[in-house]
Design a protein around this motif. Structure first.
Motif, PDB file in Angstrom:
ATOM      1  N   PHE A 151     -15.214  52.863  27.488  1.00 37.58           N
ATOM      2  CA  PHE A 151     -15.707  51.643  26.856  1.00 37.58           C
ATOM      3  C   PHE A 151     -16.174  50.659  27.926  1.00 37.58           C
ATOM      4  N   SER A 152     -15.390  50.497  28.982  1.00 33.49           N
ATOM      5  CA  SER A 152     -15.779  49.600  30.068  1.00 33.49           C
ATOM      6  C   SER A 152     -17.071  50.080  30.724  1.00 33.49           C
ATOM      7  N   THR A 153     -17.186  51.370  30.942  1.00 36.15           N
ATOM      8  CA  THR A 153     -18.403  51.934  31.527  1.00 36.15           C
ATOM      9  C   THR A 153     -19.595  51.728  30.599  1.00 36.15           C
ATOM     10  N   ALA A 154     -19.390  51.912  29.297  1.00 30.90           N
ATOM     11  CA  ALA A 154     -20.476  51.707  28.332  1.00 30.90           C
ATOM     12  C   ALA A 154     -20.932  50.251  28.332  1.00 30.90           C
ATOM     13  N   LEU A 155     -19.994  49.320  28.478  1.00 32.70           N
ATOM     14  CA  LEU A 155     -20.361  47.904  28.565  1.00 32.70           C
ATOM     15  C   LEU A 155     -21.209  47.652  29.807  1.00 32.70           C
ATOM     16  N   SER A 156     -20.812  48.237  30.916  1.00 36.47           N
ATOM     17  CA  SER A 156     -21.574  48.090  32.160  1.00 36.47           C
ATOM     18  C   SER A 156     -22.977  48.669  32.009  1.00 36.47           C
ATOM     19  N   ARG A 157     -23.056  49.873  31.447  1.00 38.93           N
ATOM     20  CA  ARG A 157     -24.360  50.509  31.224  1.00 38.93           C
ATOM     21  C   ARG A 157     -25.251  49.650  30.339  1.00 38.93           C
ATOM     22  N   HIS A 158     -24.660  49.089  29.311  1.00 41.86           N
ATOM     23  CA  HIS A 158     -25.425  48.270  28.371  1.00 41.86           C
ATOM     24  C   HIS A 158     -25.964  47.016  29.071  1.00 41.86           C
ATOM     25  N   LEU A 159     -25.161  46.439  29.938  1.00 45.70           N
ATOM     26  CA  LEU A 159     -25.621  45.267  30.693  1.00 45.70           C
ATOM     27  C   LEU A 159     -26.792  45.633  31.606  1.00 45.70           C
ATOM     28  N   TYR A 160     -26.702  46.764  32.288  1.00 44.92           N
ATOM     29  CA  TYR A 160     -27.819  47.208  33.128  1.00 44.92           C
ATOM     30  C   TYR A 160     -29.059  47.449  32.284  1.00 44.92           C
ATOM     31  N   LEU A 161     -28.870  48.063  31.151  1.00 45.11           N
ATOM     32  CA  LEU A 161     -29.982  48.338  30.254  1.00 45.11           C
ATOM     33  C   LEU A 161     -30.639  47.033  29.817  1.00 45.11           C
ATOM     34  N   MET A 162     -29.819  46.053  29.428  1.00 49.01           N
ATOM     35  CA  MET A 162     -30.361  44.767  28.971  1.00 49.01           C
ATOM     36  C   MET A 162     -31.067  44.020  30.098  1.00 49.01           C
ATOM     37  N   ARG A 163     -30.646  44.267  31.321  1.00 47.83           N
ATOM     38  CA  ARG A 163     -31.322  43.650  32.466  1.00 47.83           C
ATOM     39  C   ARG A 163     -32.741  44.194  32.598  1.00 47.83           C
ATOM     40  N   ASP A 164     -32.903  45.480  32.292  1.00 46.15           N
ATOM     41  CA  ASP A 164     -34.178  46.150  32.516  1.00 46.15           C
ATOM     42  C   ASP A 164     -35.105  46.163  31.307  1.00 46.15           C
ATOM     43  N   ARG A 165     -34.535  46.082  30.111  1.00 48.19           N
ATOM     44  CA  ARG A 165     -35.365  46.148  28.906  1.00 48.19           C
ATOM     45  C   ARG A 165     -34.554  45.706  27.692  1.00 48.19           C
ATOM     46  N   THR A 166     -35.191  45.647  26.566  1.00 50.98           N
ATOM     47  CA  THR A 166     -34.519  45.300  25.322  1.00 50.98           C
ATOM     48  C   THR A 166     -33.755  46.520  24.810  1.00 50.98           C
ATOM     49  N   ALA A 167     -32.521  46.287  24.374  1.00 49.50           N
ATOM     50  CA  ALA A 167     -31.714  47.373  23.823  1.00 49.50           C
ATOM     51  C   ALA A 167     -32.349  47.882  22.538  1.00 49.50           C
ATOM     52  N   GLU A 168     -32.465  49.184  22.447  1.00 55.39           N
ATOM     53  CA  GLU A 168     -33.022  49.815  21.255  1.00 55.39           C
ATOM     54  C   GLU A 168     -31.881  50.316  20.371  1.00 55.39           C
ATOM     55  N   ALA A 169     -32.227  50.742  19.170  1.00 53.98           N
ATOM     56  CA  ALA A 169     -31.219  51.178  18.191  1.00 53.98           C
ATOM     57  C   ALA A 169     -30.307  52.259  18.766  1.00 53.98           C
ATOM     58  N   GLU A 170     -30.866  53.203  19.496  1.00 50.75           N
ATOM     59  CA  GLU A 170     -30.058  54.279  20.085  1.00 50.75           C
ATOM     60  C   GLU A 170     -29.071  53.730  21.115  1.00 50.75           C
ATOM     61  N   ASP A 171     -29.506  52.761  21.907  1.00 50.20           N
ATOM     62  CA  ASP A 171     -28.632  52.143  22.911  1.00 50.20           C
ATOM     63  C   ASP A 171     -27.476  51.414  22.237  1.00 50.20           C
ATOM     64  N   ILE A 172     -27.802  50.675  21.211  1.00 56.69           N
ATOM     65  CA  ILE A 172     -26.786  49.911  20.480  1.00 56.69           C
ATOM     66  C   ILE A 172     -25.807  50.868  19.806  1.00 56.69           C
ATOM     67  N   ARG A 173     -26.328  51.921  19.222  1.00 55.50           N
ATOM     68  CA  ARG A 173     -25.476  52.919  18.559  1.00 55.50           C
ATOM     69  C   ARG A 173     -24.512  53.560  19.563  1.00 55.50           C
ATOM     70  N   ALA A 174     -24.988  53.876  20.755  1.00 55.93           N
ATOM     71  CA  ALA A 174     -24.135  54.491  21.778  1.00 55.93           C
ATOM     72  C   ALA A 174     -22.978  53.560  22.150  1.00 55.93           C
ATOM     73  N   LEU A 175     -23.267  52.268  22.328  1.00 56.55           N
ATOM     74  CA  LEU A 175     -22.201  51.310  22.646  1.00 56.55           C
ATOM     75  C   LEU A 175     -21.228  51.190  21.479  1.00 56.55           C
ATOM     76  N   GLU A 176     -21.747  51.113  20.275  1.00 55.62           N
ATOM     77  CA  GLU A 176     -20.880  50.967  19.098  1.00 55.62           C
ATOM     78  C   GLU A 176     -19.984  52.187  18.905  1.00 55.62           C
ATOM     79  N   GLU A 177     -20.506  53.365  19.134  1.00 56.02           N
ATOM     80  CA  GLU A 177     -19.700  54.579  19.000  1.00 56.02           C
ATOM     81  C   GLU A 177     -18.572  54.609  20.023  1.00 56.02           C
ATOM     82  N   THR A 178     -18.879  54.206  21.249  1.00 54.48           N
ATOM     83  CA  THR A 178     -17.857  54.166  22.296  1.00 54.48           C
ATOM     84  C   THR A 178     -16.785  53.142  21.948  1.00 54.48           C
ATOM     85  N   LYS A 179     -17.220  51.976  21.468  1.00 59.49           N
ATOM     86  CA  LYS A 179     -16.273  50.934  21.054  1.00 59.49           C
ATOM     87  C   LYS A 179     -15.398  51.437  19.907  1.00 59.49           C
TER      88      LYS A 179
END
Length: 162
Positions: free
Chosen positions: A29-57
């Motif tokens: 979960f902590s790693t997924a949060l970090s990945r999501h932050l990097y992703l948001m730095r580089d681009r807008t989170a897409e549905a698949e990105d959001i789903r991946a974080l939600e599944e991990t959570k």
């Protein structure tokens, strides 16, 4: 006596399995949060990105619920601290993702608090190892710093235990 010994062994194995899975899922979960932050730095989170974080959570939260029923009273405090911090960071990441940050919340501040999760997860792991008899006592380097969690609560505007 044999029955009591077998029951105690089974209970320890159940705790060991639960602790192993909780630790793994908290790290993921902590790693997924970090990945999501990097992703948001580089681009807008897409549905698949959001789903991946939600599944991990969701996986982590399911494991946390299980741990509340199985973990010993000596493990619950450090596990609660890690859980609370993960929840606080997740909330900040979601507010940033949705474009509704609180004053002072930025990708950089979220990355800093996400990085601080690791020491709380380490403290949880060590309390689990101690409970299972793998280590005799908690090393001072991993005893959770209550001030760190209190600072996170303050930063997130949390005034009482959730």
């Amino acid at each position: 006596m044999t029955h009591a010994f077998e029951e105690a062994r089974e209970h320890r194995e159940l705790r060991r399995s639960c602790y192993t899975e909780l630790h793994r899922d908290a790290r993921q979960f902590s790693t997924a949060l970090s990945r999501h932050l990097y992703l948001m730095r580089d681009r807008t989170a897409e549905a698949e990105d959001i789903r991946a974080l939600e599944e991990t959570k969701d996986t982590y939260r399911g494991r946390w619920s299980e741990a509340l029923m199985i973990a010993s009273d000596t493990v619950i405090p450090s596990a609660h601290d890690a859980n609370e911090a993960l929840t606080l960071v997740y909330g900040q990441v979601k507010r940033l993702e949705q474009g509704n940050p609180r004053p002072g919340e930025t990708l950089r501040s979220a990355a800093e608090v996400q990085h601080s999760l690791w020491s709380l997860i380490d403290a949880m792991r060590e309390s689990m190892r101690c409970d299972l008899g793998v280590t005799d006592e908690l090393p001072h380097s991993v005893i959770p710093d209550r001030e760190q969690l209190e600072a996170m609560r303050h930063d997130f505007g949390v005034t009482e235990d959730p």
